[in-house]
Design a protein around this motif. Structure first.
Motif, PDB file in Angstrom:
ATOM      1  N   UNK A  57       0.836  -1.192   0.000  1.00 36.80           N
ATOM      2  CA  UNK A  57       0.000   0.000   0.000  1.00 36.80           C
ATOM      3  C   UNK A  57       0.873   1.245   0.000  1.00 36.80           C
ATOM      4  N   UNK A  58       0.298   2.327  -0.500  1.00 33.49           N
ATOM      5  CA  UNK A  58       0.937   3.642  -0.406  1.00 33.49           C
ATOM      6  C   UNK A  58       0.220   4.403   0.707  1.00 33.49           C
ATOM      7  N   UNK A  59       0.988   4.991   1.588  1.00 33.01           N
ATOM      8  CA  UNK A  59       0.437   5.662   2.767  1.00 33.01           C
ATOM      9  C   UNK A  59       0.690   7.158   2.651  1.00 33.01           C
ATOM     10  N   UNK A  60      -0.313   7.958   3.019  1.00 34.83           N
ATOM     11  CA  UNK A  60      -0.144   9.410   2.970  1.00 34.83           C
ATOM     12  C   UNK A  60       0.880   9.849   4.015  1.00 34.83           C
ATOM     13  N   UNK A  61       1.600  10.925   3.693  1.00 40.56           N
ATOM     14  CA  UNK A  61       2.687  11.394   4.555  1.00 40.56           C
ATOM     15  C   UNK A  61       2.162  11.802   5.922  1.00 40.56           C
ATOM     16  N   UNK A  62       1.044  12.510   5.947  1.00 44.56           N
ATOM     17  CA  UNK A  62       0.527  13.000   7.229  1.00 44.56           C
ATOM     18  C   UNK A  62       0.091  11.845   8.119  1.00 44.56           C
ATOM     19  N   UNK A  63      -0.527  10.811   7.547  1.00 44.66           N
ATOM     20  CA  UNK A  63      -0.912   9.647   8.336  1.00 44.66           C
ATOM     21  C   UNK A  63       0.322   8.894   8.802  1.00 44.66           C
ATOM     22  N   UNK A  64       1.342   8.845   7.948  1.00 46.79           N
ATOM     23  CA  UNK A  64       2.591   8.179   8.335  1.00 46.79           C
ATOM     24  C   UNK A  64       3.250   8.899   9.504  1.00 46.79           C
ATOM     25  N   UNK A  65       3.223  10.223   9.485  1.00 50.38           N
ATOM     26  CA  UNK A  65       3.801  10.984  10.595  1.00 50.38           C
ATOM     27  C   UNK A  65       2.991  10.794  11.876  1.00 50.38           C
ATOM     28  N   UNK A  66       1.682  10.703  11.725  1.00 50.70           N
ATOM     29  CA  UNK A  66       0.818  10.515  12.894  1.00 50.70           C
ATOM     30  C   UNK A  66       1.079   9.175  13.556  1.00 50.70           C
ATOM     31  N   UNK A  67       1.268   8.135  12.743  1.00 51.00           N
ATOM     32  CA  UNK A  67       1.485   6.783  13.272  1.00 51.00           C
ATOM     33  C   UNK A  67       2.957   6.425  13.393  1.00 51.00           C
ATOM     34  N   UNK A  68       3.836   7.373  13.026  1.00 48.52           N
ATOM     35  CA  UNK A  68       5.287   7.155  13.109  1.00 48.52           C
ATOM     36  C   UNK A  68       5.689   5.927  12.281  1.00 48.52           C
ATOM     37  N   UNK A  69       5.320   5.967  11.001  1.00 44.19           N
ATOM     38  CA  UNK A  69       5.632   4.869  10.089  1.00 44.19           C
ATOM     39  C   UNK A  69       6.505   5.367   8.952  1.00 44.19           C
ATOM     40  N   UNK A  70       7.300   4.480   8.385  1.00 44.67           N
ATOM     41  CA  UNK A  70       8.147   4.791   7.246  1.00 44.67           C
ATOM     42  C   UNK A  70       7.981   3.697   6.198  1.00 44.67           C
ATOM     43  N   UNK A  71       8.579   3.937   5.035  1.00 45.01           N
ATOM     44  CA  UNK A  71       8.542   2.927   3.971  1.00 45.01           C
ATOM     45  C   UNK A  71       9.246   1.666   4.452  1.00 45.01           C
ATOM     46  N   UNK A  72       8.589   0.510   4.286  1.00 47.40           N
ATOM     47  CA  UNK A  72       9.127  -0.765   4.750  1.00 47.40           C
ATOM     48  C   UNK A  72       8.475  -1.257   6.020  1.00 47.40           C
ATOM     49  N   UNK A  73       7.826  -0.345   6.783  1.00 53.47           N
ATOM     50  CA  UNK A  73       7.119  -0.762   7.998  1.00 53.47           C
ATOM     51  C   UNK A  73       5.791  -1.409   7.616  1.00 53.47           C
ATOM     52  N   UNK A  74       5.219  -2.096   8.585  1.00 57.72           N
ATOM     53  CA  UNK A  74       3.901  -2.709   8.387  1.00 57.72           C
ATOM     54  C   UNK A  74       2.839  -1.857   9.070  1.00 57.72           C
ATOM     55  N   UNK A  75       1.693  -1.748   8.404  1.00 54.33           N
ATOM     56  CA  UNK A  75       0.572  -1.002   8.952  1.00 54.33           C
ATOM     57  C   UNK A  75      -0.628  -1.926   9.058  1.00 54.33           C
TER      58      UNK A  75
END
Length: 386
Positions: free
Chosen positions: A155-173
């Motif tokens: 999946x592609x994750x929006x930057x703002x949601x990634x910052x909110x959940x502290x996620x980066x490319x390669x992590x699992x959501x």
């Protein structure tokens, strides 16, 4: 004795600086030397004047910058990311065959939009899920503005949601569609930035590999939608991108009100601070100004000397205010609702308006105060102590 009590305090002894000992000092005219020494003698008043000008400029930059951000928001959403000119929304009763027929007839791009929840540890956030087919009407950009293609897997994750959940490319959501009980655990293959609809996006192929059915909710197209299609029971509505832009501008009326309030606050702040500092400075320098008059300086020459110092303070305050204005605006944009990711943009013309506005306030206050030079009573100024 009363006479001793009424006698003004003697000026502080100030040592000559390196500048005053240099040859450059001798090359300066009297006005520049006088103003440099006055600023050095009254540091607190000068700092307060700079702070007032900087505050006025900062508020003006924020006011005009907010309008720029709203305009950039519309261009970004409906010019760069969505290039289709019309959006057709399907009714829940529409069949898969009807949706396909409309997509072929209008040469459109089908998409599925829905609500979703995301989880990382104990943190759960609401967002959106978007599933798209191959097409040219929906685009995605990286955080730096470069256009990217969605990954074929993951999946592609929006930057703002990634910052909110502290996620980066390669992590699992972990996520699940609202109404579904099962949580999915998927790797984040890319990050993209979008002004609205923070969440995840994926291609139809990746979505169906997770054993979900692709159920399009709308399509984008550049072709004009016939009235016969709009009246069909399989269609819940159709809207043009121009209409969406108009509706978005109407929703930004509250933002326009904030812009007006910030402009008024900037003018009031500038007038109050500069006027008070100017009056205080004029009262403190009444005896000095009267002395200059005795030495043969005309009122016009004295007003130019006072205006020169005001110009220095205004320039320094404007430069500082422009920097603070951008920083303050960026903080405001980043602290808006979690569903929106507003770009921080300030056009060059907005900086020009802010500079002109601040300079106008400063010039007006200084012109009014410097006119008091003509009203100085020489006897009271020079013989008041006696």
């Amino acid at each position: 004795m009363p006479a001793i009590t009424l006698k003004p305090a003697a000026p502080k002894n100030i040592r000559h600086s390196m500048l005053e000992k240099s040859k450059l000092w001798l090359a300066m005219n009297f006005s520049t030397q006088w103003n440099i020494r006055d600023i050095k003698r009254n540091k607190a008043r000068s700092i307060m004047g700079i702070a007032g000008v900087a505050g006025c400029t900062m508020l003006l930059v924020c006011a005009f910058g907010m309008k720029d951000c709203c305009d950039e928001f519309v261009v970004w959403q409906y010019g760069d990311l969505i290039t289709g000119q019309h959006k057709l929304m399907f009714a829940e009763s529409a069949s898969e065959v009807e949706k396909r027929e409309y997509a072929q007839q209008l040469k459109g791009q089908l998409i599925q939009e829905g609500s979703c929840e995301f989880r990382k540890g104990d943190v759960i956030k609401s967002g959106s899920i978007t599933v798209i087919e191959e097409g040219n009407y929906i685009h995605y950009q990286e955080e730096n503005g470069e256009e990217i293609a969605l990954p074929q897997y993951g999946v592609a994750l929006s930057v703002k949601m990634a910052n909110t959940l502290d996620l980066e490319v390669g992590d699992f959501i972990e996520w699940h569609i609202v109404g579904e009980e099962e949580w999915e655990r998927t790797r984040v293959s890319a990050l993209y930035r979008t002004p609205t609809g923070q969440g995840i996006t994926m291609y139809r192929q990746a979505y169906e590999e997770l054993e979900y059915d692709f159920v399009p909710t709308s399509l984008y197209t550049n072709r004009t939608i016939p009235q016969s299609v709009k009246d069909n029971d399989a269609v819940s509505g159709a809207i043009s991108i121009e209409q969406l832009k108009t509706d978005l501008d109407e929703n930004m009326e509250m933002m326009n009100l904030m812009v007006v309030i910030l402009i008024i606050a900037a003018v009031v702040l500038g007038v109050i601070v500069l006027y008070n500092m100017g009056v205080l400075s004029f009262v403190e320098k009444t005896r000095e100004v009267a002395t200059l008059k005795v030495l043969g300086f005309s009122s016009g020459r004295i007003r130019k000397i006072l205006s020169q110092q005001n110009a220095w303070i205004t320039v320094i305050g404007i430069v500082l205010g422009m920097f603070l204005g951008y920083q303050f605006l960026d903080i405001m944009m980043q602290t808006m609702s979690e569903d929106n990711d507003m770009p921080t943009v300030i056009y060059l013309l907005s900086y020009v308006y802010s500079i002109i506005g601040t300079w106008g306030v400063s010039f007006g206050v200084n012109y009014f105060l410097s006119g008091k030079v003509k009203t100085i009573c020489m006897v009271d100024a020079l013989k008041g102590v006696e």
